[in-house]
Enzyme design. Structure first.
Site: not given
Ligand SMILES: [Mg+2]
Length: 369
Positions: A165, A269
Site C-alpha cells: 500500500k 470486487k
Molecule cells: Mg485496490
C-alpha cells in the site's frame, strides 16, 4: 420451472478484531464490521452472503447496510429464489448504489441457486478448476522499516506476490519500496496500490517512473477516481501497468474505462459490482477487450472471499487474486469455504453452492423477518 420461494431473511453484523490495523492511503481499519445475510427457502435451504462496507470507498457502513438490508429483505421475501435477475432488478429499483449490501443478497441468491443445481458455485457460474489460484499478501502503508519487516515475514511465509500500500509523497513512497526491496529479492513480484493517493496525473506519472526500477508488477488506482478521464494518459506514460480499482465498480464503469482505453487491468470486487451477477458482466466485458483481471475484496471473512474465489474460476481472463484479508483476522468465524495452502494457494470447496457458512456463535445480534 420456478424455484423455491424465500421464506425468511436474517441479517447479522459480524465484528472481528484485526491482528493489527489495516492501513491504506484513505485511512486505517482496526476491526471488521461486516454484515451477513441468510436467505432461507420454503424447502429448508439456507443461502449465505456477506458484505464488507468500506466507508471511504463505497460510501457504506454497517449502519447503512443494516438499514437498506432491512428494506431489501422485505422486498425479496416471498419471491422465487431462483430468479436472480429479477431480484437484482428489484434491488436496483429500490435504491441506487449501495453495492455492498446488494452484493451480500446476490451472494446468498447464488448460493441457493448453485445448491439447487447440485453444483459448486464455480461450476454453476460456468467455471472449472483449470488454474491455480494464489493470493498475494498486503503490506499496510506505514514507516519503511515496519513495511520492510512485514514484507520479509510474508516472504518467509511463502507468499508468491507481495502487495504494498502506497499513495503519499514521492520521497516517502520511494523510501518504502527501497526498504522493501532490500529484503525482498527482485524475482518476487511487488504489486502496489496507491488507493487514489497520488493526487493528479502528472504527479502519478512522476512517482510511477521513479518506482519502475524496483520490479513492480502492476499498480492499482494511482489517481483520484473522479479523474478517470486522465487514466489513459497515466497508463500511456507509466512504465508500470495500471489496474483500475475504485473507478471500476459495475459493468457500466467497466465499459466506460474500456471505451476510454483507460488501462490494461481491472480489479473486480463483489462489494463494488453489487455481487456476482454484475461481476460476471464486468469479467465478460473485460475479457472481450483484452483486459487482464484481478479479483479482490474489502475486509470480507472467508465467507465473502469464498464467493470471490468461485468467481475467479469462472473466467479465463482472471489471473490475479487478492484474497488475503481473512488472514488478518484475530479469529476465523467461518465453517467450510476456501482454505489457504502453501505459497498462498487457495483451495475452493467442491460442495454444492458456496460451501461456506458463519459459525452460529458469531451470529448473536440478528434481525429477521
Ligand atoms: Mg485496490
Amino acid at each position: 420451472m420456478p424455484g423455491a420461494r424465500i421464506s425468511s431473511v436474517t441479517l447479522s453484523p459480524l465484528y472481528v478484531p484485526l491482528k493489527e490495523p489495516f492501513v491504506i492511503s484513505l485511512g486505517p481499519i482496526a476491526a471488521v464490521e461486516n454484515l451477513v445475510v441468510q436467505l432461507v427457502t420454503e424447502d429448508g435451504r439456507t443461502g449465505w452472503g456477506e458484505c464488507s462496507p468500506y466507508r471511504t470507498i463505497n460510501g457504506e457502513s454497517i449502519h447503512t447496510c443494516l438499514a437498506v438490508g432491512k428494506e431489501i429483505a422485505q422486498l425479496l421475501k416471498g419471491r422465487d429464489s431462483s430468479d436472480i435477475a429479477d431480484a437484482i432488478a428489484a434491488m436496483d429499483g429500490l435504491i441506487y448504489g449501495n453495492s455492498s449490501i446488494k452484493s451480500a443478497f446476490d451472494m446468498a441468491l447464488f448460493d441457493l441457486a448453485a445448491q439447487a443445481a447440485g453444483q459448486p458455485l464455480f461450476a454453476f457460474l460456468g467455471g472449472k478448476k483449470d488454474k491455480r489460484l494464489q493470493t498475494d499478501m498486503t503490506v499496510s502503508i506505514g514507516e519503511p522499516a515496519k513495511m520492510a519487516a512485514d514484507a520479509e515475514r510474508f516472504l518467509r511465509e511463502g507468499f508468491p506476490f507481495i502487495k504494498v500500500k502506497l499513495g503519499q509523497e514521492l520521497e516517502r513512497d520511494l523510501a518504502r519500496i527501497r526498504a522493501i526491496r532490500e529484503v525482498v529479492p527482485m524475482n518476487i513480484p511487488l504489486r502496489i496500490d496507491a488507493n487514489q493517493g497520488w493526487q493528479n496525473p502528472d504527479n502519478a506519472i512522476r512517482v510511477l517512473n521513479a518506482l519502475a526500477p524496483f520490479g513492480i508488477e502492476h499498480c492499482e488506482e494511482p489517481i483520484p477516481r473522479w479523474q478517470f478521464l486522465d487514466l489513459a494518459r497515466v497508463s500511456a506514460e507509466s512504465p508500470i501497468p495500471i489496474m483500475a480499482d475504485e473507478c471500476c465498480g459495475d459493468e457500466h464503469d467497466a465499459e466506460r474505462l474500456i471505451r476510454l482505453k483507460a488501462c490494461p487491468m481491472f480489479n473486480i470486487k463483489l462489494g463494488k459490482t453489487g455481487g456476482l451477477y454484475k461481476a460476471l458482466k464486468v469479467a465478460t466485458l473485460g475479457a472481450a477487450a483484452g483486459i487482464e483481471l484481478q479479483v479482490g475484496g474489502f475486509m470480507e471473512s472467508r465467507l465473502g472471499m469464498t464467493a470471490a474465489a468461485h468467481l475467479a474460476l469462472a473466467n479465463d481472463a482472471i489471473h490475479h487474486c487478492d484474497f488475503d484479508t481473512p488472514l488478518m483476522f484475530t479469529e476465523d468465524p467461518i465453517d467450510g469455504g476456501i482454505t489457504y495452502a502453501a505459497e498462498g494457494t487457495i483451495e475452493v470447496p467442491d460442495t454444492p453452492g458456496l460451501g461456506a457458512k458463519v459459525k452460529a456463535e458469531w451470529l448473536k445480534e440478528s434481525w429477521s423477518i
